[in-house]
Design an enzyme around this catalytic site. Structure first.
Site, PDB file in Angstrom:
ATOM      1  N   HIS A  27      19.903  33.520  66.146  1.00 22.88           N
ATOM      2  CA  HIS A  27      19.009  34.656  65.927  1.00 22.88           C
ATOM      3  C   HIS A  27      17.897  34.647  66.980  1.00 22.88           C
ATOM      4  CE1 HIS A  27      20.989  33.795  62.123  1.00 22.88           C
ATOM      5  NE2 HIS A  27      20.727  35.032  61.727  1.00 22.88           N
ATOM      6  N   HIS A  72      18.813  40.824  65.975  1.00 23.40           N
ATOM      7  CA  HIS A  72      18.471  39.944  64.856  1.00 23.40           C
ATOM      8  C   HIS A  72      19.348  38.695  64.811  1.00 23.40           C
ATOM      9  CE1 HIS A  72      17.357  38.759  60.730  1.00 23.40           C
ATOM     10  NE2 HIS A  72      18.635  38.464  60.616  1.00 23.40           N
ATOM     11  N   GLU A  97      11.111  32.470  36.669  1.00 23.11           N
ATOM     12  CA  GLU A  97      12.026  31.352  36.914  1.00 23.11           C
ATOM     13  C   GLU A  97      12.370  31.201  38.391  1.00 23.11           C
ATOM     14  OE1 GLU A  97      12.869  32.648  32.667  1.00 23.11           O
ATOM     15  OE2 GLU A  97      12.608  33.657  34.594  1.00 23.11           O
ATOM     16  N   HIS A 109      21.689  35.048  25.397  1.00 18.50           N
ATOM     17  CA  HIS A 109      20.911  33.818  25.534  1.00 18.50           C
ATOM     18  C   HIS A 109      21.750  32.555  25.327  1.00 18.50           C
ATOM     19  CE1 HIS A 109      17.572  36.529  25.587  1.00 18.50           C
ATOM     20  NE2 HIS A 109      16.668  35.562  25.514  1.00 18.50           N
TER      21      HIS A 109
END
Length: 694
Positions: free
Chosen positions: A41, A276, A440, A502
């Protein structure tokens, strides 16, 4: 107005020429690296070299001859794809990074991998590449500095006094983890954190205008950051001035937004996404060098004047460290006990007797959920380890990970002083309980930064189901050999009524699939004690401790084997005389179902063995002789029981074996109902075993 003298003007002109020479040296070392590797890059190094130059030659406190000097400033290249920029800086400033290393960029076995790796390259603080992670790491590093400074600094003895600098890209600013972490950093008022934002308006696939046109500065101001703008990424004096202002800002983290141009100087690729992530190509490299007044040959050219200027970092760093060592010597004499503790923390040593108060549980102490037993064990450890620091993602009351009477990590005078046992007005950066909030992603990256800093033993906690949010950070902790501890609770469908959203199914298999991660799922309170002890002894591996929401009986160790076998990963918990006909193996709460079936099979005259199997990873470390003693090769009738995906258990049950697992989603119902409906009962294990034995 006073006019500059001729000497002053000449001096200024000379300095500008030297600055330009040094900046272009960085640029073209990076470009030549990428071109030789035919991979990499080049765009960001070309655009961001001026701000990197200013930081590394004028502000960053480091000693290339002792990269682990504790009071060094930390630099995090969050935009890890620009690794060639960092390697150029390491080589130029005198780290153990030779020109040959530079030339081996992205090659097999080199110290210059495609993205920076902490354990591979001296001077790399954290492993970066997945965007946004470095931002969270940097915030963890800054939090570590604040905690250690609050614990150790005394009047006239600021033995912990350094800054964390980060460099981020447009891509970093798009990632959610960076937003989460930056929000927390602003709340915590981390004044020694400074981030340069390389705002070049281009990402890998296009200009950012098609996806990202928000006012990043306004967002960070809303987070509570000090924000400055530098309109020209080549304006060295402006970058210098902004950095000075950021250093002077003690009450807020700082963001310096620098408008740069990706692929700067490239006549055909500047400001395009093609600069890039691909080499410029031989012709474009030549055109870029000509455009910026750089010789085409030799490749990897470092002018003597630039080398001499950069290498001043060696003497400067040696002097800075020498002054700090004198300060530390005086500190040790004046504050002997603190000095000894500081040194021990820096060495990563556990103090003698750190585990002397670990609880032992008898059958009458149960039933107790392993998460609640974990709270007792964690706090017994914390009594002896002031460098144990961590918290939960807004789930402390549920994961039971609050450290009693250890205070909250907060800026002084903020928030509710009543939580975590903190007396009124006691909140400060010396509090060991970190409130991560419902973040988280950020928690995972921040605890990595806490661990990478040195001197601390960090942990983070949430429900096992939400470990998915943390998976990239867990993976990087494993790759980086960071001894982070994770406490994951509510570990199965038996958590009950919250339902399948969950209830973890695939998560144990997912964690076990990550190299260098140790997963421990204890079966009762005493296994929790041994599991925590084993986790604390792992300084270069992340460890996931997996606990139940539901209460479990405490296994009667007068009838069955001692829990010490946990540290070997798997052990014979209950056995028969002679050779077993059948081996039942299980982890966590399902060990009790296996024991129940064992007792009934034994009454029926069957020769059965029960293996408690809390950790595949620890078991695989054992000698083959021990493994065969637990699982004799000639015993092929085997059943594994675990309330999770069956994936992976085939290696232990073999072709004839069976796995009682769950490869579908759970259900919203009381935990004991789910246990029965999904077959994690002694009766079902008994039925399966009876059928197998015939």
């Amino acid at each position: 107005m006073k006019q500059a003298t001729v000497a002053e003007r000449n001096s200024s002109t000379d300095q500008t020429k030297l600055d330009d020479l040094c900046i272009n040296t960085i640029r073209f070392l990076a470009v030549d690296m990428v071109e030789k590797a035919d991979s990499g890059h080049p765009g960001m190094p070309l655009g961001a070299a001026p701000m990197a130059y200013v930081l590394w030659t004028r502000f960053l406190q480091f000693n290339p001859r002792d990269p682990q000097w504790p009071n060094r400033d930390r630099f995090v290249l969050s935009a890890g794809h620009a690794s060639a920029l960092l390697y150029a800086l390491l080589h130029l400033t005198g780290y153990d990074m030779t020109l040959d290393d530079i030339k081996q960029f992205r090659q097999w076995g080199s110290r210059t991998p495609g993205h920076p790796e902490r354990e591979r390259t001296s001077g790399v603080e954290v492993t970066t590449g997945p965007l946004g992670q470095g931002m969270a790491n940097a915030i963890g590093l800054a939090m570590a500095e604040r905690y250690l400074a609050s614990r150790f600094n005394q009047p006239d003895f600021p033995v912990v006094d350094h800054r964390t600098f980060a460099m981020a890209s447009d891509g970093d600013m798009m990632e959610g983890i960076a937003s989460e972490a930056a929000s927390l950093a602003g709340h915590l008022r981390l004044g020694k954190l400074i981030c340069y934002y390389d705002s070049n308006h281009v990402s890998l696939s296009a200009a950012t205008k098609i996806t990202f046109n928000e006012d990043v500065g306004a967002r960070f101001e809303a987070y509570g950051w000090h924000v400055q703008h530098v309109d020209d990424g080549n304006d060295v004096p402006a970058i210098d001035q902004a950095t000075h202002a950021a250093i002077d800002e003690n009450d807020r983290p700082s963001l310096i937004i620098v408008r740069t141009h990706i692929g700067y100087g490239s006549p055909n690729k500047q400001d395009t996404f093609s600069a890039h992530g691909s080499p410029l190509g031989e012709k474009e490299v030549a055109a870029t060098k000509e455009n910026l007044g750089w010789p085409l040959d030799p490749k990897f050219y470092v002018p003597d004047e630039a080398a001499a200027h950069f290498r001043q970092a060696v003497d400067r760093g040696r002097q800075q460290q020498s002054e700090w060592l004198k300060l530390l010597d005086g500190y040790r004499q004046r504050h002997r006990e603190l000095g000894e503790t500081f040194d021990r923390w820096q060495r990563g040593e556990l103090p003698a007797g750190w585990d002397q108060d670990l609880p032992a549980f008898g059958p009458d102490d149960g039933p107790i959920a392993t998460r609640k037993a974990g709270h007792k064990v964690l706090n017994a450890i914390a009594q002896h380890l002031g460098n144990l620091i961590g918290g939960a993602a807004d789930l402390g009351p549920s994961t039971k990970t609050d450290l009693d009477d250890r205070g909250s990590f907060q800026p002084a005078g903020s928030g509710d002083d009543s939580v975590n046992g903190s007396p009124k007005g006691a909140w400060n950066y010396a509090g060991a309980n970190i409130s991560f909030g419902v973040r988280e992603h950020a928690m995972g990256g921040i605890v990595n930064g806490l661990a990478a800093h040195g001197g601390l033993i960090p942990f983070g906690s949430t429900f096992l189901i939400f470990s998915d949010y943390m998976r990239p950070s867990i993976r990087l902790a494993a790759l980086s050999q960071l001894g982070v501890k994770y406490v994951f609770t509510h570990d199965s469908v038996m958590l009950g009524e919250d339902g399948p959203t969950h209830q973890p199914i695939e998560h144990l298999a997912s964690l076990r699939a990550i190299p260098n991660v140790v997963v421990l799922r204890p079966a009762d309170a005493n296994e929790v004690t041994v599991a925590w002890r084993a986790a604390m002894l792992r300084s270069e591996q992340p460890v996931a401790l997996v606990f139940t929401r539901q209460s479990l009986p405490i296994i009667d160790r007068s009838k069955y084997a001692a829990a010490e076998g946990v540290q070997r990963g798997a052990y014979v918990l209950a056995d028969c005389e002679g050779r077993p006909e059948l081996i039942l193996m299980a982890s966590g709460s399902e060990v009790h179902a296996a024991l129940g079936a064992y007792e009934k099979l034994r009454e029926a005259g069957k020769a059965v063995r029960v293996v408690s199997f809390p950790s595949w990873e620890l078991f695989e470390e054992q000698p083959e002789e021990y493994q065969n003693s637990v699982f004799p090769q000639d015993v092929t009738a085997r059943i594994a029981v675990e309330a999770a995906s069956a994936l992976g258990w085939e290696r232990y049950v073999g072709r004839r074996g069976r796995v009682i697992g769950i490869d579908h989603f759970g259900a919203s119902a009381p935990g004991e109902v789910n246990q029965e409906k999904f077959g994690f009962t002694a009766d079902n294990v008994l039925a399966q075993a009876t059928e197998m034995l015939g």
